[in-house]
Design a protein around this motif. Structure first.
Motif, PDB file in Angstrom:
ATOM      1  N   ASP A 169      -7.340  -0.551   1.871  1.00 14.36           N
ATOM      2  CA  ASP A 169      -6.269   0.701   1.748  1.00 14.36           C
ATOM      3  C   ASP A 169      -4.866  -0.127   0.921  1.00 14.36           C
ATOM      4  O   ASP A 169      -3.935   0.533   1.174  1.00 14.36           O
ATOM      5  CB  ASP A 169      -5.940   1.053   3.218  1.00 14.36           C
ATOM      6  CG  ASP A 169      -5.484  -0.002   4.136  1.00 14.36           C
ATOM      7  OD1 ASP A 169      -5.600  -1.013   3.956  1.00 14.36           O
ATOM      8  OD2 ASP A 169      -4.719   0.670   4.918  1.00 14.36           O
TER       9      ASP A 169
ATOM     10  N   PRO B  25       1.900   7.926   5.698  1.00 15.89           N
ATOM     11  CA  PRO B  25       1.102   6.952   6.637  1.00 15.89           C
ATOM     12  C   PRO B  25       2.184   6.664   7.705  1.00 15.89           C
ATOM     13  O   PRO B  25       3.487   6.710   7.346  1.00 15.89           O
ATOM     14  CB  PRO B  25       0.834   5.801   5.654  1.00 15.89           C
ATOM     15  CG  PRO B  25       0.820   6.451   4.519  1.00 15.89           C
ATOM     16  CD  PRO B  25       1.640   7.532   4.316  1.00 15.89           C
TER      17      PRO B  25
ATOM     18  N   ARG C 173      -2.150   2.588  -2.705  1.00 15.34           N
ATOM     19  CA  ARG C 173      -1.863   3.776  -1.980  1.00 15.34           C
ATOM     20  C   ARG C 173      -1.046   4.533  -3.060  1.00 15.34           C
ATOM     21  O   ARG C 173      -0.475   4.326  -4.144  1.00 15.34           O
ATOM     22  CB  ARG C 173      -0.896   3.721  -0.956  1.00 15.34           C
ATOM     23  CG  ARG C 173      -1.424   3.069   0.284  1.00 15.34           C
ATOM     24  CD  ARG C 173      -2.294   3.738   1.005  1.00 15.34           C
ATOM     25  NE  ARG C 173      -2.968   3.026   2.233  1.00 15.34           N
ATOM     26  CZ  ARG C 173      -2.340   3.567   3.465  1.00 15.34           C
ATOM     27  NH1 ARG C 173      -1.673   4.704   3.493  1.00 15.34           N
ATOM     28  NH2 ARG C 173      -2.875   3.146   4.689  1.00 15.34           N
TER      29      ARG C 173
ATOM     30  N   ARG D  17      -6.520  -5.791   1.486  1.00 15.95           N
ATOM     31  CA  ARG D  17      -7.164  -4.970   2.412  1.00 15.95           C
ATOM     32  C   ARG D  17      -7.741  -3.698   1.423  1.00 15.95           C
ATOM     33  O   ARG D  17      -7.409  -3.452   0.468  1.00 15.95           O
ATOM     34  CB  ARG D  17      -6.134  -4.347   3.555  1.00 15.95           C
ATOM     35  CG  ARG D  17      -5.748  -5.302   4.489  1.00 15.95           C
ATOM     36  CD  ARG D  17      -4.529  -5.035   5.347  1.00 15.95           C
ATOM     37  NE  ARG D  17      -4.620  -3.592   5.768  1.00 15.95           N
ATOM     38  CZ  ARG D  17      -3.862  -2.851   6.706  1.00 15.95           C
ATOM     39  NH1 ARG D  17      -3.623  -3.791   7.659  1.00 15.95           N
ATOM     40  NH2 ARG D  17      -4.189  -1.700   6.807  1.00 15.95           N
TER      41      ARG D  17
ATOM     42  N   HIS E 155     -17.643   4.020  -1.336  1.00 18.73           N
ATOM     43  CA  HIS E 155     -16.368   3.608  -2.471  1.00 18.73           C
ATOM     44  C   HIS E 155     -17.379   3.277  -3.575  1.00 18.73           C
ATOM     45  O   HIS E 155     -18.338   2.858  -3.740  1.00 18.73           O
ATOM     46  CB  HIS E 155     -15.541   2.577  -1.868  1.00 18.73           C
ATOM     47  CG  HIS E 155     -14.839   3.094  -0.643  1.00 18.73           C
ATOM     48  ND1 HIS E 155     -15.007   3.483   0.526  1.00 18.73           N
ATOM     49  CD2 HIS E 155     -13.368   2.912  -0.651  1.00 18.73           C
ATOM     50  CE1 HIS E 155     -14.075   3.674   1.097  1.00 18.73           C
ATOM     51  NE2 HIS E 155     -12.985   3.417   0.510  1.00 18.73           N
TER      52      HIS E 155
ATOM     53  N   SER F 266       1.031   1.598  10.031  1.00 19.80           N
ATOM     54  CA  SER F 266       0.187   1.325   8.867  1.00 19.80           C
ATOM     55  C   SER F 266       0.728   0.592   7.576  1.00 19.80           C
ATOM     56  O   SER F 266       0.200  -0.352   7.026  1.00 19.80           O
ATOM     57  CB  SER F 266      -0.710   2.501   8.692  1.00 19.80           C
ATOM     58  OG  SER F 266       0.228   3.562   7.905  1.00 19.80           O
TER      59      SER F 266
END
Length: 260
Positions: A121, A18, A124, A119, A56, A22
């Motif tokens: 995302d 990333p 990770r 959030r 999702h 980000s």
């Protein structure tokens, strides 16, 4: 968009790293950063998953904390949280158990073993490259001398020099903490414009542009307005105000896109 170094990592390892922006966004949104391994996962269905993100599936996860990268207080050895994870190309749920992850989370008041992802995302997949980037940004963020967030722009002015085409523009940046940040742009005949940023009341000869993919670069590239407001130039005549606007646009171009 990938930077050259990131593109090289992708070519050699197949891992997409990333961007600095980000990752910094995640770290600044989450007061706790954990290196963890998923111990168990249970899919949530029915009304409790009705507002899951499109494409999702919602899971309740329990994960063992392997390392505490950032936190203001001790954390339990195991945490629970809810996460929406993307389905694969065939619409199947991914295998989560035993997966090593980096979690960017907030504590849940009154429930010390629970955390919340701010959030979509914020979970990770762990990679050595991402782990190294996260730790580097966390060190920058927790540094007592870390640059504050940009809140706006203060006064800006251009002072012409003694020679045609010579002069200096100064732009004062307003910050969330009130700490001073200023930009200076120097014009000299026959030379390319030079600019610098200073984190203090005085701009000295050591001031320079911030290196890309540093917290100061991030604060400016992602926080500065796209144009000088009229209020910043209220005391300037039209000619010097136009030069100040050009110099501010030059700084933005030199910083490059935030690519958020």
């Amino acid at each position: 968009m990938l930077m050259p170094a990131q593109a090289q990592i992708v070519a050699e390892t197949g891992v997409v790293v990333p961007s600095y922006v980000s990752v910094a966004d995640l770290i600044l949104a989450a007061p706790v950063v954990l290196d963890a391994r998923i111990r168990s996962s249970a899919r949530i269905k029915g009304p409790e998953a009705a507002n899951a993100a499109p494409g999702h599936a919602r899971f309740y996860i329990e994960a063992d904390v392997l390392a505490l990268i950032r936190a203001a207080a001790p954390m339990p050895a195991r945490v629970g949280y809810v996460v929406d994870v993307p389905l694969d190309a065939r619409g199947r749920v991914p295998k989560l158990n035993k997966q090593r992850v980096l979690l960017f989370v907030r504590p849940v008041a009154g429930q010390p073993a629970m955390v919340q992802l701010p959030r979509l995302d914020a979970q990770r997949t762990w990679t050595p490259e991402l782990d190294a980037l996260v730790r580097r940004i966390v060190r920058e963020v927790v540094d007592p001398a870390a640059p504050p967030a940009v809140a706006g722009l203060g006064n800006a002015f251009h002072v012409p020099g003694t020679l045609p085409g010579e002069g200096e523009t100064q732009i004062f940046v307003q910050t969330a903490t009130g700490a001073p940040i200023s930009l200076s742009i120097l014009r000299r005949p026959g030379e390319q414009r030079r600019w610098a940023v200073a984190l203090g009341e005085i701009v000295d000869d050591a001031a320079a542009p911030p290196p890309r993919d540093t917290l100061l670069w991030y604060r400016l590239a992602c926080g500065l307005p796209r144009a000088l407001p009229a209020s910043s130039l209220a005391e300037q005549d039209p000619a010097t105000a136009a030069i100040a606007r050009e110099d501010y646009a030059f700084v933005l171009a030199q910083l490059g896109s935030c690519n958020r």
